[in-house]
Write an enzyme that holds these catalytic residues in place. Structure first.
Site, PDB file in Angstrom:
ATOM      1  N   ALA A 286      27.359 -47.699 -16.707  1.00 44.68           N
ATOM      2  CA  ALA A 286      28.678 -47.129 -16.403  1.00 44.68           C
ATOM      3  C   ALA A 286      28.378 -46.095 -15.365  1.00 44.68           C
ATOM      4  O   ALA A 286      29.014 -45.880 -14.365  1.00 44.68           O
ATOM      5  CB  ALA A 286      29.455 -46.932 -17.556  1.00 44.68           C
TER       6      ALA A 286
ATOM      7  N   GLU B 189      19.890 -50.930 -21.201  1.00 44.50           N
ATOM      8  CA  GLU B 189      20.557 -50.546 -22.497  1.00 44.50           C
ATOM      9  C   GLU B 189      21.332 -51.837 -22.921  1.00 44.50           C
ATOM     10  O   GLU B 189      22.156 -51.668 -23.678  1.00 44.50           O
ATOM     11  CB  GLU B 189      21.387 -49.595 -22.209  1.00 44.50           C
ATOM     12  CG  GLU B 189      20.676 -48.233 -22.270  1.00 44.50           C
ATOM     13  CD  GLU B 189      21.576 -46.965 -21.968  1.00 44.50           C
ATOM     14  OE1 GLU B 189      21.138 -45.842 -22.389  1.00 44.50           O
ATOM     15  OE2 GLU B 189      22.806 -47.095 -21.818  1.00 44.50           O
TER      16      GLU B 189
ATOM     17  N   GLY C 264      11.549 -35.972 -11.972  1.00 49.04           N
ATOM     18  CA  GLY C 264      12.320 -34.652 -12.416  1.00 49.04           C
ATOM     19  C   GLY C 264      12.136 -33.628 -11.340  1.00 49.04           C
ATOM     20  O   GLY C 264      12.484 -34.015 -10.242  1.00 49.04           O
TER      21      GLY C 264
ATOM     22  N   THR D 116      21.490 -34.793 -17.637  1.00 47.14           N
ATOM     23  CA  THR D 116      22.145 -36.137 -18.028  1.00 47.14           C
ATOM     24  C   THR D 116      22.508 -36.846 -16.756  1.00 47.14           C
ATOM     25  O   THR D 116      23.482 -36.219 -15.967  1.00 47.14           O
ATOM     26  CB  THR D 116      23.070 -36.130 -19.218  1.00 47.14           C
ATOM     27  OG1 THR D 116      22.773 -35.260 -20.242  1.00 47.14           O
ATOM     28  CG2 THR D 116      23.635 -37.415 -19.519  1.00 47.14           C
ATOM     29  N   ALA D 117      22.324 -38.153 -16.671  1.00 51.71           N
ATOM     30  CA  ALA D 117      22.870 -39.028 -15.338  1.00 51.71           C
ATOM     31  C   ALA D 117      22.088 -38.610 -14.048  1.00 51.71           C
ATOM     32  O   ALA D 117      22.470 -39.196 -13.180  1.00 51.71           O
ATOM     33  CB  ALA D 117      24.334 -38.866 -15.430  1.00 51.71           C
ATOM     34  N   ALA D 118      21.370 -37.826 -14.205  1.00 59.61           N
ATOM     35  CA  ALA D 118      20.646 -37.557 -12.653  1.00 59.61           C
ATOM     36  C   ALA D 118      19.764 -38.719 -12.099  1.00 59.61           C
ATOM     37  O   ALA D 118      20.203 -39.256 -11.013  1.00 59.61           O
ATOM     38  CB  ALA D 118      19.693 -36.312 -12.869  1.00 59.61           C
ATOM     39  N   GLY D 119      19.289 -39.485 -13.125  1.00 63.49           N
ATOM     40  CA  GLY D 119      18.469 -40.718 -12.756  1.00 63.49           C
ATOM     41  C   GLY D 119      19.644 -41.804 -12.397  1.00 63.49           C
ATOM     42  O   GLY D 119      19.305 -42.571 -11.474  1.00 63.49           O
ATOM     43  N   ASP D 120      20.622 -41.725 -13.149  1.00 71.66           N
ATOM     44  CA  ASP D 120      21.505 -42.630 -12.738  1.00 71.66           C
ATOM     45  C   ASP D 120      22.328 -42.374 -11.411  1.00 71.66           C
ATOM     46  O   ASP D 120      22.541 -43.577 -10.816  1.00 71.66           O
ATOM     47  CB  ASP D 120      22.704 -42.783 -13.802  1.00 71.66           C
ATOM     48  CG  ASP D 120      22.255 -42.907 -15.363  1.00 71.66           C
ATOM     49  OD1 ASP D 120      21.266 -43.954 -15.390  1.00 71.66           O
ATOM     50  OD2 ASP D 120      22.696 -42.577 -16.419  1.00 71.66           O
TER      51      ASP D 120
ATOM     52  N   GLY E 293      27.576 -32.763 -18.611  1.00 70.92           N
ATOM     53  CA  GLY E 293      28.052 -34.217 -18.625  1.00 70.92           C
ATOM     54  C   GLY E 293      27.552 -35.525 -17.830  1.00 70.92           C
ATOM     55  O   GLY E 293      26.477 -35.078 -17.161  1.00 70.92           O
TER      56      GLY E 293
HETATM   57  O1  RIB Z   1      21.162 -41.849 -18.478  1.00 70.16           O
HETATM   58  C1  RIB Z   1      22.021 -41.039 -19.146  1.00 70.16           C
HETATM   59  C2  RIB Z   1      22.848 -41.946 -20.289  1.00 70.16           C
HETATM   60  O2  RIB Z   1      21.876 -42.561 -21.197  1.00 70.16           O
HETATM   61  C3  RIB Z   1      23.673 -40.933 -20.967  1.00 70.16           C
HETATM   62  O3  RIB Z   1      25.121 -41.305 -20.251  1.00 70.16           O
HETATM   63  C4  RIB Z   1      23.721 -41.928 -22.286  1.00 70.16           C
HETATM   64  O4  RIB Z   1      24.991 -42.583 -22.574  1.00 70.16           O
HETATM   65  C5  RIB Z   1      22.784 -42.701 -22.345  1.00 70.16           C
HETATM   66  O5  RIB Z   1      22.885 -44.156 -22.147  1.00 70.16           O
END
Ligand code: RIB
Length: 300
Positions: free
Chosen positions: A42, A139, A216, A243-247, A282
């Protein structure tokens, strides 16, 4: 513009900031509790949409309030969620995240993400064609990821795999991957090599033609067409939450390639987008818009 198909997880992230990580048996006081939309699939889909991509997400949520909230948030970000299904009898995926010293530690309950099967992958890719992009992570069940990669390759799509969280079995499917984007830990787990150059050479032996290792605060390392390139991290004033930097990086990568930008320009763009992500708390809430990235890049 090529379409981007993201197959992956949706989680509600339950986040708390702490002064340190508690030891076994210890209780400590944290602060700033938040429940906010996350999940690697997501997040990557949200990044694609916020950065201007045409993106469809395939995945599953439970029949509960978290599932409704996650889909609403993605739709508001511009993600097409028609292929996000409600799995009866399962709860929506949840990630419990502890942030300490600007870094995060995550515990997952996959919930409905575990029900993403090959029928879901087929349904998502029904709308895909040659030149479109598949972006996926680990995941959801690994067999589904492998099936989707194989199918996308047979459709002459460009396949991008973010092997997170890392599972060694994914090496069985690497022949269907055009671009792999591990971080240093994931690279080590996949290859058994703790040195990035050695890890890259191990993946080259396994037939990978293009790989981008995110490192990183050290930036990234890219291998393509026989050459290794290093790129430093874009500087930001303060790291609030990684959180979510890689995404965000993966989503920006997909958008740049969907727009036929060069790989090096795309990496520069993705690097800046990921850097901005760590300046806010977040997961999806911290992903910048295209305009924010453009303004940020114009300063350099
Ligand atoms: O990559 C970050 C995500 O990993 C978080 O949003 C968490 O849900 C985990 O899945």
């Amino acid at each position: 513009m090529r379409k981007i198909f993201v197959l992956g997880s949706l989680n509600m992230d339950l986040v708390i900031s702490a002064p340190c990580i508690p030891a076994a048996g210890e209780t400590i006081c944290g602060s700033g509790f938040m429940a906010n939309p996350g999940g690697k699939g997501a997040n990557q889909a949200a990044a694609c949409a916020k950065l201007g991509g045409h993106v469809l997400l395939g995945g599953c949520v439970g029949n509960d309030d978290f599932g409704v909230a996650l889909c609403e948030n993605l739709t508001a970000s511009g993600v097409n969620t028609e292929q996000v299904y409600t799995a009866e009898g399962h709860s929506t995926g949840v990630a419990v995240i502890v942030i300490a010293h600007g870094d995060n530690r995550i515990i997952l309950d996959a919930g409905a993400n575990d029900t993403v099967d090959i029928a879901r992958a087929d349904a998502l890719l029904q709308q895909a064609g040659e030149g479109d992009i598949l972006l996926t992570q680990l995941e959801i069940p690994i067999e589904t990821v492998g099936y989707a990669l194989k199918k996308a390759a047979s459709l002459n799509m460009l396949t991008i795999l973010n092997p997170a969280p890392a599972y060694k079995q994914v090496v069985d499917y690497l022949e269907y991957v055009d671009i792999i984007v591990p971080n240093e830990t994931e690279l080590a787990l996949l290859t058994g090599k703790y040195d990035v150059d050695e890890g890259i050479h191990e993946l080259i032996k396994q037939g990978i033609r293009t790989m981008i290792v995110t490192m990183g605060s050290k930036g990234l390392c890219c291998y393509t067409e026989g050459r290794i390139t290093y790129m430093g991290k874009a500087a930001v004033d303060a790291v609030v939450d990684t959180t979510a930097a890689g995404d965000t990086f993966c989503g920006a990568l997909a958008v740049g390639l969907a727009e036929d930008c060069t790989l090096i320009d795309t990496l520069r763009y993705a690097n800046h987008a990921a850097a901005l992500t760590v300046t806010k708390k977040g997961a999806q809430a911290s992903i910048p818009t295209r305009k924010e990235v453009d303004v940020f890049m114009s300063r350099f």
